[in-house]
Design a protein around this motif. Structure first.
Motif, mmCIF file in Angstrom:
data_model
loop_
_atom_site.group_PDB
_atom_site.id
_atom_site.type_symbol
_atom_site.label_atom_id
_atom_site.label_comp_id
_atom_site.label_asym_id
_atom_site.label_seq_id
_atom_site.Cartn_x
_atom_site.Cartn_y
_atom_site.Cartn_z
ATOM 1 N N HIS A 1 -7.199 -3.666 2.073
ATOM 2 C CA HIS A 1 -6.790 -2.529 1.115
ATOM 3 C C HIS A 1 -5.600 -2.711 0.440
ATOM 4 O O HIS A 1 -5.452 -2.248 -0.605
ATOM 5 C CB HIS A 1 -7.051 -1.125 1.926
ATOM 6 N N HIS B 1 -6.078 3.925 -6.200
ATOM 7 C CA HIS B 1 -6.868 4.252 -4.997
ATOM 8 C C HIS B 1 -8.209 4.580 -5.237
ATOM 9 O O HIS B 1 -9.250 4.306 -4.263
ATOM 10 C CB HIS B 1 -6.053 5.325 -4.028
ATOM 11 N N CYS C 1 -4.934 -2.692 -3.688
ATOM 12 C CA CYS C 1 -3.987 -1.860 -4.375
ATOM 13 C C CYS C 1 -2.601 -2.576 -5.146
ATOM 14 O O CYS C 1 -2.323 -2.149 -5.980
ATOM 15 C CB CYS C 1 -3.328 -0.846 -3.170
ATOM 16 N N GLN D 1 1.219 4.015 -2.952
ATOM 17 C CA GLN D 1 0.731 5.579 -2.566
ATOM 18 C C GLN D 1 2.142 6.392 -3.070
ATOM 19 O O GLN D 1 1.710 7.463 -3.813
ATOM 20 C CB GLN D 1 0.675 5.806 -0.897
ATOM 21 N N ASP E 1 0.851 -1.248 0.134
ATOM 22 C CA ASP E 1 -0.217 0.028 0.049
ATOM 23 C C ASP E 1 0.792 1.167 0.036
ATOM 24 O O ASP E 1 0.661 2.077 -0.729
ATOM 25 C CB ASP E 1 -1.001 0.181 1.295
HETATM 26 FE FE LIG Z 1 -3.625 3.223 0.294
#
Ligand SMILES: [Fe+2]
Length: 395
Positions: A275, A261, A279, A196, A192
């Motif tokens: 999550h 996202h 991703c 990001q 994640d």
């Molecule tokens: Fe995230």
């Protein structure tokens, strides 16, 4: 890249092994009542050690389930905070726990139900309770951000309550707190953070500072995530991952994210998947969709990681995902073409607007079909990409 930018972070960010135990030094002196939010009660010696340091305060405990930050759980924490006249909230946990504590700190002094703020009927208008965030995972970045991702089981919506007043007053990033994280969770949260950083790097809202942070984050995570995931007690790898995650959060909290996202939230709600896993699966698919629009930026990021170009960066990502046993698509998670309408209808978040390539509904559908929401093309696509590096005719 934006030439004008406005950076907003917690007033104090503390990083270091063992720093969590100094939490009492950071609570305002006039604060006597404290609400401690965590998912770890009584089981974890590190948590108990931190709780002991706060023993001088009138403390209430809010046990959080730690999964998806449900709206009804937020209502319960806010009711507890109001009833106990809490002046400070300390949240120790993963992203969901920190987001719940963050939203509660903002809403407790205000009027109305949490649903009013979740559905946008009311706005956060001022600074809420003093809020301290202590992450126990390396990935969500919730300790830095101004939004709390909350999920509503009724509408199956997962969305943010967002305002600059929600930013934590103090974030304490202590790698020691991540030591007990199991390998799978370490991989998901680390991926994640990687996603990001990459999304913020190519975001339309990126700036010089966020880009430098994203480069540093990607370098660190490529290097440290396999070791942190395979050896949970490796404090050196954990410290590196905490640094990489913090740099990722400091980047995306200013530069926003992208289509991974945008799509991850409705897909996560529908398929009930973590999550970070969602991703990670989406990352190569969106990379391929974006590459024709921002090949230069991906290549610049590749060079910052001592790789040749955008294509080599994509291969590096795919190898890392294989190493961490991330499936190439959602076909093994009961993904179904009947899900497409819901995902398309619920993906138009702020993240989607920052994606370097504007994706219309039909393009989103194509990406989802390739990502396993249909039963025919995805695996062939992936095999071709793995076997023939730098041959991306699909872009
Ligand atoms: Fe995230």
């Amino acid at each position: 890249m934006q030439s004008r930018y406005d950076l907003k972070y917690p007033a104090t960010i503390i990083f270091g092994v063992g720093e969590a135990y100094n939490i009492a030094d950071h609570i305002p002196r006039n604060s006597r009542t404290l609400l401690l939010c965590s998912e770890r009660f009584s089981r974890d010696s590190k948590f108990l050690g931190i709780r002991e340091k706060l023993a001088g305060l009138d403390m209430r405990l809010a046990k959080i389930s730690g999964h998806e930050a449900p709206l009804e759980e937020l209502e319960r924490v806010v009711a507890l905070g109001r009833e106990s006249s809490s002046q400070t909230i300390v949240a120790i946990g993963g992203g969901s726990v920190i987001d719940l504590g963050k939203a509660a700190a903002g809403i407790i002094p205000l009027e109305g139900d949490c649903a009013d703020y979740f559905h946008g009927r009311k706005k956060i208008t001022d600074k809420g309770l003093f809020f301290a965030a202590l992450p126990t995972s390396s990935g969500s970045g919730a300790e830095i951000t101004c939004n709390a991702v909350i999920s509503d089981s009724g509408s199956r919506k997962k969305q943010s309550i967002r305002d600059k007043f929600l930013i934590a007053d103090v974030a304490i990033v202590d790698p020691l707190l991540t030591i007990s994280m199991p390998p799978k969770q370490t991989a998901y949260s680390g991926l994640d953070a990687l996603t990001q950083a990459i999304e913020s790097y190519v975001s339309l809202s990126s700036n010089e500072i966020s880009s430098a942070l994203a480069e540093q984050s990607v370098r660190i995570i490529f290097d440290a995530l396999p070791a942190a995931s395979s050896n949970p007690d490796d404090i050196q790898a954990r410290t590196a991952m905490s640094n990489g995650s913090l740099a990722s959060a400091m980047s995306f909290s200013q530069a926003s994210l992208g289509a991974v996202h945008g799509l991850a939230h409705p897909i996560g709600s529908l398929l009930s998947l973590p999550h970070g896993l969602v991703c990670a699966i989406l990352l190569p698919h969106i990379f391929r969709a974006n590459i024709c629009t921002c090949r230069d930026k991906y290549s610049a990021l590749a060079r910052a990681c001592s790789l040749k170009d955008a294509e080599e960066l994509l291969e590096k990502i795919k190898l890392l995902l294989q190493q961490l046993k991330i499936p190439p698509d959602f076909s093994s998670f009961k993904a179904d073409p009947s899900h497409l309408d819901f995902i398309v209808a619920n993906c138009r978040s702020r993240s989607m607007l920052s994606n370097p390539r504007t994706l219309d509904d039909n393009e989103v559908r194509s990406i989802l079909l390739e990502a396993g929401f249909s039963c025919n093309t995805t695996k062939l696509e992936d095999i071709r990409l793995i076997d023939q590096p730098r041959m991306h005719s699909d872009v």
